[in-house]
Design a protein around this motif. Structure first.
Motif, PDB file in Angstrom:
ATOM      1  N   TYR A  79       0.938  -1.254  -0.057  1.00 29.95           N
ATOM      2  CA  TYR A  79       0.014  -0.106  -0.035  1.00 29.95           C
ATOM      3  C   TYR A  79       0.781   1.115  -0.174  1.00 29.95           C
ATOM      4  N   VAL A  80       1.898   1.359   0.675  1.00 30.55           N
ATOM      5  CA  VAL A  80       2.804   2.576   0.893  1.00 30.55           C
ATOM      6  C   VAL A  80       3.571   2.525  -0.579  1.00 30.55           C
ATOM      7  N   LEU A  81       3.876   1.457  -1.086  1.00 30.95           N
ATOM      8  CA  LEU A  81       4.440   1.426  -2.421  1.00 30.95           C
ATOM      9  C   LEU A  81       3.542   2.104  -3.468  1.00 30.95           C
ATOM     10  N   GLU A  82       2.452   1.606  -3.193  1.00 27.93           N
ATOM     11  CA  GLU A  82       1.228   2.016  -4.192  1.00 27.93           C
ATOM     12  C   GLU A  82       1.091   3.675  -4.310  1.00 27.93           C
ATOM     13  N   LEU A  83       1.245   4.032  -2.813  1.00 32.32           N
ATOM     14  CA  LEU A  83       1.028   5.353  -2.797  1.00 32.32           C
ATOM     15  C   LEU A  83       2.349   6.261  -3.523  1.00 32.32           C
ATOM     16  N   LEU A  84       3.483   5.562  -3.339  1.00 29.10           N
ATOM     17  CA  LEU A  84       4.694   6.224  -4.143  1.00 29.10           C
ATOM     18  C   LEU A  84       4.402   6.066  -5.540  1.00 29.10           C
ATOM     19  N   PHE A  85       4.021   4.889  -6.320  1.00 30.11           N
ATOM     20  CA  PHE A  85       3.769   4.584  -7.567  1.00 30.11           C
ATOM     21  C   PHE A  85       2.636   5.615  -8.207  1.00 30.11           C
ATOM     22  N   ALA A  86       1.598   5.960  -7.423  1.00 29.94           N
ATOM     23  CA  ALA A  86       0.793   6.913  -7.772  1.00 29.94           C
ATOM     24  C   ALA A  86       1.532   8.169  -8.423  1.00 29.94           C
ATOM     25  N   PHE A  87       2.543   8.569  -7.590  1.00 32.15           N
ATOM     26  CA  PHE A  87       3.124  10.036  -7.936  1.00 32.15           C
ATOM     27  C   PHE A  87       3.947   9.487  -9.185  1.00 32.15           C
ATOM     28  N   ILE A  88       4.676   8.462  -9.019  1.00 30.98           N
ATOM     29  CA  ILE A  88       5.685   7.993 -10.161  1.00 30.98           C
ATOM     30  C   ILE A  88       4.893   7.956 -11.479  1.00 30.98           C
ATOM     31  N   GLN A  89       3.903   7.119 -11.257  1.00 28.31           N
ATOM     32  CA  GLN A  89       3.092   7.042 -12.817  1.00 28.31           C
ATOM     33  C   GLN A  89       2.542   8.077 -13.203  1.00 28.31           C
ATOM     34  N   ALA A  90       2.112   9.135 -12.309  1.00 30.09           N
ATOM     35  CA  ALA A  90       1.801  10.148 -13.083  1.00 30.09           C
ATOM     36  C   ALA A  90       2.837  11.310 -13.684  1.00 30.09           C
ATOM     37  N   TYR A  91       3.833  11.026 -12.831  1.00 26.53           N
ATOM     38  CA  TYR A  91       5.133  11.815 -13.397  1.00 26.53           C
ATOM     39  C   TYR A  91       5.682  11.188 -14.724  1.00 26.53           C
ATOM     40  N   VAL A  92       5.735   9.949 -14.754  1.00 32.12           N
ATOM     41  CA  VAL A  92       6.274   9.279 -16.025  1.00 32.12           C
ATOM     42  C   VAL A  92       5.463   9.418 -17.200  1.00 32.12           C
ATOM     43  N   PHE A  93       4.102   9.556 -17.036  1.00 27.09           N
ATOM     44  CA  PHE A  93       3.252   9.757 -18.175  1.00 27.09           C
ATOM     45  C   PHE A  93       3.344  11.215 -18.625  1.00 27.09           C
ATOM     46  N   THR A  94       3.293  12.099 -17.714  1.00 28.26           N
ATOM     47  CA  THR A  94       3.387  13.825 -17.962  1.00 28.26           C
ATOM     48  C   THR A  94       4.981  13.699 -18.631  1.00 28.26           C
ATOM     49  N   PHE A  95       6.005  13.272 -18.062  1.00 32.05           N
ATOM     50  CA  PHE A  95       6.964  13.548 -18.536  1.00 32.05           C
ATOM     51  C   PHE A  95       7.480  12.986 -19.888  1.00 32.05           C
ATOM     52  N   LEU A  96       6.973  11.859 -20.431  1.00 37.33           N
ATOM     53  CA  LEU A  96       7.104  11.194 -21.705  1.00 37.33           C
ATOM     54  C   LEU A  96       5.972  12.244 -22.698  1.00 37.33           C
ATOM     55  N   THR A  97       4.973  12.686 -22.229  1.00 40.92           N
ATOM     56  CA  THR A  97       4.131  13.414 -23.149  1.00 40.92           C
ATOM     57  C   THR A  97       5.102  14.637 -23.517  1.00 40.92           C
ATOM     58  N   ALA A  98       5.610  15.354 -22.321  1.00 40.51           N
ATOM     59  CA  ALA A  98       6.501  16.529 -22.829  1.00 40.51           C
ATOM     60  C   ALA A  98       7.580  16.375 -23.564  1.00 40.51           C
ATOM     61  N   MET A  99       8.329  15.021 -23.531  1.00 34.41           N
ATOM     62  CA  MET A  99       9.211  14.719 -24.530  1.00 34.41           C
ATOM     63  C   MET A  99       8.751  14.567 -25.719  1.00 34.41           C
ATOM     64  N   TYR A 100       7.568  13.919 -25.930  1.00 36.02           N
ATOM     65  CA  TYR A 100       7.016  13.548 -27.439  1.00 36.02           C
ATOM     66  C   TYR A 100       6.653  15.055 -28.027  1.00 36.02           C
ATOM     67  N   ILE A 101       6.115  15.852 -27.235  1.00 36.23           N
ATOM     68  CA  ILE A 101       5.773  17.302 -27.685  1.00 36.23           C
ATOM     69  C   ILE A 101       7.070  18.058 -27.914  1.00 36.23           C
ATOM     70  N   GLY A 102       7.965  17.874 -27.192  1.00 36.83           N
ATOM     71  CA  GLY A 102       9.251  18.665 -27.450  1.00 36.83           C
ATOM     72  C   GLY A 102      10.022  18.085 -28.726  1.00 36.83           C
ATOM     73  N   ASP A 103      10.023  16.671 -28.904  1.00 35.32           N
ATOM     74  CA  ASP A 103      10.257  16.248 -30.153  1.00 35.32           C
ATOM     75  C   ASP A 103       9.741  16.828 -31.381  1.00 35.32           C
ATOM     76  N   ALA A 104       8.398  16.997 -31.292  1.00 30.54           N
ATOM     77  CA  ALA A 104       7.572  17.279 -32.309  1.00 30.54           C
ATOM     78  C   ALA A 104       7.852  18.819 -32.705  1.00 30.54           C
ATOM     79  N   LEU A 105       8.092  19.557 -31.700  1.00 30.66           N
ATOM     80  CA  LEU A 105       8.583  21.116 -31.790  1.00 30.66           C
ATOM     81  C   LEU A 105       9.902  21.131 -32.224  1.00 30.66           C
ATOM     82  N   HIS A 106      10.777  20.618 -31.823  1.00 32.83           N
ATOM     83  CA  HIS A 106      12.055  20.882 -32.033  1.00 32.83           C
ATOM     84  C   HIS A 106      12.916  19.770 -33.172  1.00 32.83           C
ATOM     85  N   GLY A 107      12.214  18.825 -33.338  1.00 29.50           N
ATOM     86  CA  GLY A 107      12.749  17.560 -34.282  1.00 29.50           C
ATOM     87  C   GLY A 107      14.061  17.043 -33.645  1.00 29.50           C
ATOM     88  N   HIS A 108      14.899  16.472 -34.409  1.00 30.70           N
ATOM     89  CA  HIS A 108      15.782  15.633 -33.877  1.00 30.70           C
ATOM     90  C   HIS A 108      17.103  16.841 -33.533  1.00 30.70           C
TER      91      HIS A 108
END
Length: 250
Positions: A221-250
């Protein structure tokens, strides 16, 4: 086996019994637990940010400080890191995505609640939304031809470009799939493990054995609390990375 089947059934999305059916053009629109929890997540995020913004102080109190830390985290550790400075216009989208997923994850840890992000329907919808935004952003920034060209680094030999292009095309299609599956699989797996430990407590029916699965359930349960933050961060982080790639290219 019966306990496992019952546990898995808890993650199926069903209309709430006793409500409806609500029909719209022949489609069953009766809300499920997942829908209710997502509504609650949106309402809670709105209320928390509304309350925090009502009395903004130059010297913030604890609540305002906590919200400011969360905002700075999204801006500095996600947007600036993955997209560079000068992209504050993306803050509303990425902050909304982060807080929505975070609250869905946290609300799902309340007993007898439901975790929307443990359903592939929800995570796939979020991933498709991100995919559409990324493709629209890249096309608008570079025009359709320029955006497609940006998938392959300029200056490389034609033979290598011919090989790389289909790989990059597949990569563009795999990105939303990986976003959806990563969030769904991690949240579902954690809840299954937690549910298994709780089931062992009931099945053991022994005061000498029950403390061991109970201790395991507390740790998970404690780990699930931690994963709740981690998974929200990972999804948003990757979204920002994909948008950044689309904006700036390689």
């Amino acid at each position: 086996m019966e306990h496992l089947n019952h546990l898995i059934e808890e993650f199926y999305i069903h209309p709430i019994k006793g409500i409806g059916p609500w029909k719209l053009f022949g489609i069953d629109m009766t809300p499920s637990k997942a829908v209710i929890v997502m509504w609650l997540a949106v309402i809670l995020v709105f209320l928390i940010l509304f309350i925090a913004s009502r009395r903004v102080r130059l010297i913030p109190k604890k609540f305002q400080s906590l919200i400011e830390i969360a905002f700075e985290f999204v801006n500095n550790d996600i947007i600036v890191t993955m997209m560079g400075a000068g992209n504050a216009n993306w803050f509303p989208l990425l902050a909304a995505l982060f807080f929505f997923i975070l609250f869905c994850n946290l609300l799902g840890l309340i007993p007898f609640s439901f975790t929307p992000t443990s359903s592939i329907n929800v995570t796939a919808t979020l991933a498709i939304m991100v995919f559409i935004i990324v493709q629209f952003t890249g096309t608008k920034k570079h025009n359709p031809v320029g955006y497609v060209k940006s998938w392959v680094p300029s200056g490389i030999p034609v033979g290598i470009a011919v090989i790389m292009f289909p790989i990059e095309l597949v990569s563009q299609l795999v990105k939303p799939f990986s976003l959806a599956v990563r969030l769904f699989a991690n949240m579902l797996a954690g809840h299954l493990v937690l549910g298994s430990f709780l089931g062992l407590i009931l099945l053991s029916a022994n005061y000498l054995i029950a403390p061991f699965p109970l201790a395991g359930a507390i740790v998970i349960y404690v780990l699930e609390l931690l994963f709740a933050f981690i998974q929200a961060y990972v999804f948003t982080f990757l979204t920002a990375m994909y948008i950044g790639d689309a904006l700036h290219g390689h």
